[in-house]
Design a protein around this motif. Structure first.
Motif, short mmCIF file in Angstrom:
data_model
loop_
_atom_site.label_atom_id
_atom_site.label_comp_id
_atom_site.label_asym_id
_atom_site.label_seq_id
_atom_site.Cartn_x
_atom_site.Cartn_y
_atom_site.Cartn_z
N LYS A 247 51.52 -1.93 30.26
CA LYS A 247 51.28 -2.25 28.84
C LYS A 247 52.04 -3.51 28.44
N ASN A 251 50.29 -6.96 27.11
CA ASN A 251 50.65 -7.50 25.80
C ASN A 251 51.06 -8.97 25.90
N THR A 255 48.89 -11.75 23.84
CA THR A 255 49.57 -12.52 22.79
C THR A 255 49.78 -13.97 23.19
#
Length: 333
Positions: A247, A251, A255
């Motif tokens: 995860k 991310n 981002t």
């Protein structure tokens, strides 16, 4: 448990008898089930011969009554092969087919192998050269049996054999005999009753997942949006698709904190899940990356938070092990 015959090696055992017993008085069996069972039965025989690097011929002999008997005569294509090899292959088939999943083949066959070679020495070996040859063959045999013990082909085909029988209510039991030219038996009749069939059937075809830490994957195609999409990369020189389960790293991608360029790679924990197909062949069903240790920017490694946490944990465990070892040494002194 295998029971050896008093007639062990009076002749060169090369015939295996497969005997289906029915709960009624008929001698009839569903042809599709019989063919399916014997396909798996002979598949185990071929795997044994392949492990011993022996090319064999398998011929059927006339059927006999009393339930339904099938006789398979086995011979080596290489006339120079020691007859004990064919004896081994024949007897091992009988041994393996009656060894449940939870029991080691090597344990059940140890007495058999020992007896085979003892009788062979009494019968054939008078010169030191031959004794050396037989000792080498003993070692090779034990090594090959260990391979067969872990063979997924053997496990799956044996499972298929008994699953077919278990699904056919007419079958009461099956028996097996390894015998020679004059029908002298190598093993006493080996019997498996219907109530025991499930001991031979695999509960699942899934294998234990394998893990590799610090695996390097060159990213070909990352997934830049949310969803259960597969990534593409190069691992050990081969193109692979895999699921990114980290995860944190997903991310970083989503981002924009990590930018991919041509040749971008990651150092990661790789989990490979496999299962065996109906022939016992391993197939990869999924490849996952649950943790990214670090990624590379201009060939320089950039450690992730989860990678740093994992590294520190390993360092702590290593220090504790060294401390325990040091204290133990001091105590002994």
């Amino acid at each position: 448990m295998l029971v050896l015959s008093e007639n062990l090696l009076q002749s060169d055992p090369n015939t295996i008898e497969l005997h289906y017993w029915f709960h009624d008085e008929t001698h009839l069996m569903d042809a599709l089930i019989q063919n399916r069972c014997e396909y798996e039965f002979l598949g185990i025989l071929k795997e044994i011969a392949s492990t011993f690097k022996v090319e064999i011929t398998i011929e059927t002999e006339p059927l006999a009554n009393g339930g339904l008997k099938r006789l398979f005569k086995i011979a080596s294509k290489d006339v120079n092969k020691n007859t004990i090899i064919v004896t081994l292959i024949t007897s091992l088939l009988a041994a393996i087919i009656v060894t449940p999943i939870a029991t080691s083949i090597s344990k059940t066959t140890e007495i058999l192998i020992q007896k085979l070679f003892e009788d062979s020495e009494l019968k054939e070996l008078e010169k030191e050269k031959l004794k050396l040859e037989i000792e080498k063959l003993k070692q090779e045999t034990r090594s090959n049996i260990l391979k067969l013990d872990s063979s997924n082909v053997v496990k799956k085909k044996r499972s298929n054999f008994y699953e077919s029988l278990d699904n056919y209510p007419k079958i009461e039991k099956v028996t097996f005999i390894a015998s020679g030219e004059n029908q002298a038996s190598l093993l006493e009749e080996q019997t498996v009753f219907r109530a025991e069939f499930k001991q031979f059937i695999l509960v699942t075809d899934d294998l234990e997942p394998s893990e590799e830490d610090n695996a390097i994957i060159e990213i070909i195609s990352p997934v830049l949006k949310k969803g259960a999409y597969k990534w593409m990369g190069i691992y050990n020189g081969e193109n692979v698709s895999f699921s990114m389960k980290s995860k944190e790293f997903k991310n970083l991608i989503q981002t924009g904190q990590v930018q991919f360029k041509n040749g971008t790679s990651i150092n990661c924990l790789l989990t490979i899940k496999k299962k065996i197909d109906n022939e016992g062949i391993e197939k990869i069903i999924s490849i996952e990356v649950p943790r990214v240790n670090h990624y590379f920017e201009n060939d320089k490694p950039v450690e992730t938070s989860e990678g740093k946490k994992h590294r520190r944990k390993k360092e702590y465990e290593r220090s504790q092990t060294e401390l325990f070892s040091s204290n133990q040494d001091s105590t002994e002194l």
